[in-house]
Enzyme design. Structure first.
Site, PDB file in Angstrom:
ATOM      1  N   LYS A 171      30.360  61.870  30.383  1.00 53.90           N
ATOM      2  CA  LYS A 171      30.989  61.034  31.414  1.00 53.90           C
ATOM      3  C   LYS A 171      31.517  59.706  30.609  1.00 53.90           C
ATOM      4  O   LYS A 171      31.020  59.212  29.704  1.00 53.90           O
ATOM      5  CB  LYS A 171      30.197  60.185  32.315  1.00 53.90           C
ATOM      6  CG  LYS A 171      29.325  61.241  33.244  1.00 53.90           C
ATOM      7  CD  LYS A 171      30.671  61.401  34.304  1.00 53.90           C
ATOM      8  CE  LYS A 171      30.011  62.348  35.480  1.00 53.90           C
ATOM      9  NZ  LYS A 171      31.259  62.869  36.436  1.00 53.90           N
ATOM     10  N   ASP A 199      34.587  63.534  31.321  1.00 55.00           N
ATOM     11  CA  ASP A 199      35.025  63.250  32.661  1.00 55.00           C
ATOM     12  C   ASP A 199      35.189  61.990  32.946  1.00 55.00           C
ATOM     13  O   ASP A 199      34.250  60.962  32.651  1.00 55.00           O
ATOM     14  CB  ASP A 199      33.601  63.913  33.786  1.00 55.00           C
ATOM     15  CG  ASP A 199      34.429  63.714  35.147  1.00 55.00           C
ATOM     16  OD1 ASP A 199      35.230  63.121  35.296  1.00 55.00           O
ATOM     17  OD2 ASP A 199      33.746  64.182  35.965  1.00 55.00           O
ATOM     18  N   GLU A 225      38.243  65.945  32.603  1.00 57.55           N
ATOM     19  CA  GLU A 225      38.060  65.789  34.233  1.00 57.55           C
ATOM     20  C   GLU A 225      38.821  64.506  34.748  1.00 57.55           C
ATOM     21  O   GLU A 225      38.441  63.505  33.976  1.00 57.55           O
ATOM     22  CB  GLU A 225      36.754  65.993  34.715  1.00 57.55           C
ATOM     23  CG  GLU A 225      36.389  67.363  34.851  1.00 57.55           C
ATOM     24  CD  GLU A 225      34.928  67.304  35.562  1.00 57.55           C
ATOM     25  OE1 GLU A 225      34.838  66.992  36.883  1.00 57.55           O
ATOM     26  OE2 GLU A 225      34.079  67.939  34.984  1.00 57.55           O
ATOM     27  N   ASP A 250      39.542  66.880  39.649  1.00 53.77           N
ATOM     28  CA  ASP A 250      38.414  66.862  40.251  1.00 53.77           C
ATOM     29  C   ASP A 250      38.419  66.169  41.753  1.00 53.77           C
ATOM     30  O   ASP A 250      38.778  66.943  42.653  1.00 53.77           O
ATOM     31  CB  ASP A 250      37.164  66.356  39.492  1.00 53.77           C
ATOM     32  CG  ASP A 250      36.062  66.154  40.285  1.00 53.77           C
ATOM     33  OD1 ASP A 250      35.818  66.787  41.523  1.00 53.77           O
ATOM     34  OD2 ASP A 250      34.827  66.077  39.588  1.00 53.77           O
ATOM     35  N   LYS A 274      33.972  71.562  44.313  1.00 50.93           N
ATOM     36  CA  LYS A 274      32.631  71.122  44.767  1.00 50.93           C
ATOM     37  C   LYS A 274      32.323  71.388  46.389  1.00 50.93           C
ATOM     38  O   LYS A 274      33.165  70.844  47.044  1.00 50.93           O
ATOM     39  CB  LYS A 274      32.430  69.612  44.466  1.00 50.93           C
ATOM     40  CG  LYS A 274      32.372  69.274  42.891  1.00 50.93           C
ATOM     41  CD  LYS A 274      32.127  67.819  42.659  1.00 50.93           C
ATOM     42  CE  LYS A 274      32.437  67.781  41.237  1.00 50.93           C
ATOM     43  NZ  LYS A 274      32.602  66.156  40.847  1.00 50.93           N
TER      44      LYS A 274
HETATM   45 MG   LIG Z   1      34.290  65.168  37.809  1.00 47.44          MG
END
Ligand SMILES: [Mg+2]
Length: 373
Positions: A171, A199, A225, A250, A274
Site C-alpha cells: 500500500k 496500490d 492499482e 480498482d 471485487k
Molecule cells: Mg486496490
C-alpha cells in the site's frame, strides 16, 4: 440430493436470516483513503422449501462501497421482503429486483447473490467453479502490507516471504518520498525474486502519480492499482500513458459498465474485480468477460471479508482464464476464522473446496453467538 429440472423450477425461498457478523482485526488496517478497525459484516442465510440453505457475506468498506453495517442491515430487511417466495436459482431476475429496491448497496446485494449461487451449486451438485466451466483447483495469491513506516512494512514483508508468499502487495499513496522509501526498504529485504505490486488507493494527483511511478520503475513493480481518484478517468488515462509501470483500475470499476467505460477510454491495463464492489458473483463474471473480450487481464481482490466471501470470489478466480492474479487475503488479519470448509490459504496459494455450491459454512457455535435481526 439430486434435483430434476422440475424440482429446480419449483424451489422457493421461505426465510431470510440476517446476522450481525463482526470480525475484529489483530491491528487496524490502513490504506490511503481510510482505516478499518474491524470487519463489520452482515451474514445472510437463505432458507428454501427444498431443504437447501445458502450463505452470503456483506463486508462493506465505507470509503469505497458507501455502505455501513447499519445501512446494510436496513437494506437486508428490505430485500428479505423482496426475495421471500422467489426462486433462488433465478439469479439474473433477482439481481434486477435488488437493483430496483437498493440502487447501490453492492456488498449487501453480493451477500444475497452469493447465497443464491450457493443454493444453485448445491442443487446442481457441483462446486461453483465447476458449474462455471473452470478447471483450476488452486492458484497463487498475494498478501498485502498496509500503510506503515517503511521499516515496519519491510519487516512485515520479510515475514510474508518466510510464510511462503512470493507476491506482495504494497500500500502506498501517502507521501511521495515516504512511498519511495517504502518500496526501497521492501525491495532491499526481499531481494529480486519476489514479485511486488503497489496500490495507491487514489492517493496521488495525476502529476504526482506520473513522477512517482517513473521513479519507482527501478524497483521492478508488476503493476500499480488505482493511482488517482476513481472519478478521474482522464487522469487515469494520462497516468497510464506516461507510466513505465502498468496501471490496474480498482475503485474506478464497480460493475461491468465501468469496465466497458474504462476499456473504451484506454484508461487501464488491467482490472481488479471485487465481490463487494461488483455487487454479485454474476457481475464479477461479466467484468471478467468484458475485460477478456478487450484482451485485458484481471485480478480478483477483496476488502476485509472472512473466508466465506473470499471462497465465493475464489470460485470466480478459478473459473476465468484471464484472471491472472489474486489478492484474497482479507481474513488473514482477523482474530477469528469461523468458517468451516471453504478455500484454504496456505504458503501463498488458495485451494478451492470440492463440496457443492460455495463449499463453505459457518461454525454453528459461532453463529449461535451472533445477533440475529
Ligand atoms: Mg486496490
Amino acid at each position: 440430493m439430486s434435483f430434476t429440472p422440475a424440482d429446480a423450477a419449483r424451489i422457493r425461498i421461505t426465510g431470510v436470516d440476517i446476522f450481525v457478523y463482526d470480525l475484529p482485526l489483530q491491528q487496524p488496517f490502513r490504506i490511503a483513503i481510510g482505516t478499518m478497525g474491524a470487519a463489520n459484516d452482515v451474514l445472510i442465510r437463505l432458507r428454501t422449501d427444498a431443504g437447501l440453505t445458502g450463505l452470503g457475506e456483506a463486508c462493506p468498506f465505507p470509503p469505497i462501497t458507501g455502505e455501513t453495517q447499519a445501512t446494510n442491515i436496513a437494506a437486508a430487511q428490505a430485500l428479505r421482503e423482496v426475495v421471500i417466495g422467489r426462486n433462488p436459482l433465478e439469479i439474473e431476475s433477482l439481481l434486477r429486483r435488488y437493483g430496483a429496491f437498493v440502487h447501490s448497496n453492492p456488498s449487501l446485494t453480493a451477500a444475497f447473490d452469493t447465497a443464491c449461487h450457493d443454493i444453485l451449486g448445491q442443487a446442481a451438485g457441483l462446486p461453483l467453479y465447476r458449474l462455471w466451466g473452470g478447471d483450476r483447483t488452486d492458484f497463487e495469491t498475494d498478501i498485502t502490507a498496509d500503510l506503515d513506516t517503511p521499516s515496519a512494512m519491510a519487516e512485515r514483508a520479510v515475514g510474508y516471504v518466510a510464510a511462503g508468499f512470493s507476491m506482495i502487495k504494497i500500500k502506498v499513496g501517502q507521501g511521495r518520498e515516504a512511498d519511495l522509501e517504502r518500496l526501497r526498504a521492501i525491495r532491499d529485504v526481499v531481494g529480486s525474486g519476489i514479485r511486488l505490486q503497489i496500490d495507491a488507493n487514489q492517493g496521488w494527483s495525476p502529476s504526482t502519480a506520473k513522477e512517482t511511478l517513473k521513479r519507482m520503475e527501478c524497483f521492478d513493480i508488476l503493476f500499480c492499482e488505482q493511482p488517482v481518484l476513481a472519478s478521474d478517468i482522464d487522469g487515469l488515462r494520462s497516468v497510464r500513458r506516461a507510466s513505465p509501470i502498468p496501471i490496474m483500475a480498482d475503485e474506478a470499476v464497480y460493475g461491468p459498465a465501468d469496465a466497458a467505460r474504462l476499456i473504451k477510454a484506454e484508461a487501464c491495463d488491467s482490472i481488479n474485480i471485487k465481490l463487494m464492489k461488483a455487487g454479485s458473483l454474476s457481475a464479477m463474471r461479466k467484468i471478467a468477460h468484458t475485460a477478456e473480450a478487450a484482451n485485458l487481464p484481471c485480478m480478483v481482490g477483496c476488502m476485509l471479508e472472512s473466508r466465506l466471501a473470499l471462497t465465493a470470489a475464489a470460485h470466480v478466480a478459478a473459473a476465468h482464464r484471464n484472471i491472472l492474479w489474486a489478492d484474497l487475503d482479507g481474513h488473514s488479519s482477523h482474530k477469528v476464522d469461523p468458517v468451516i470448509g471453504g478455500m484454504t490459504f496456505s504458503r501463498g496459494r488458495v485451494t478451492l473446496p470440492e463440496g457443492p455450491g460455495l463449499g463453505a459454512s459457518i461454525d454453528p457455535a459461532f453463529l449461535d453467538g451472533l445477533t440475529r435481526v
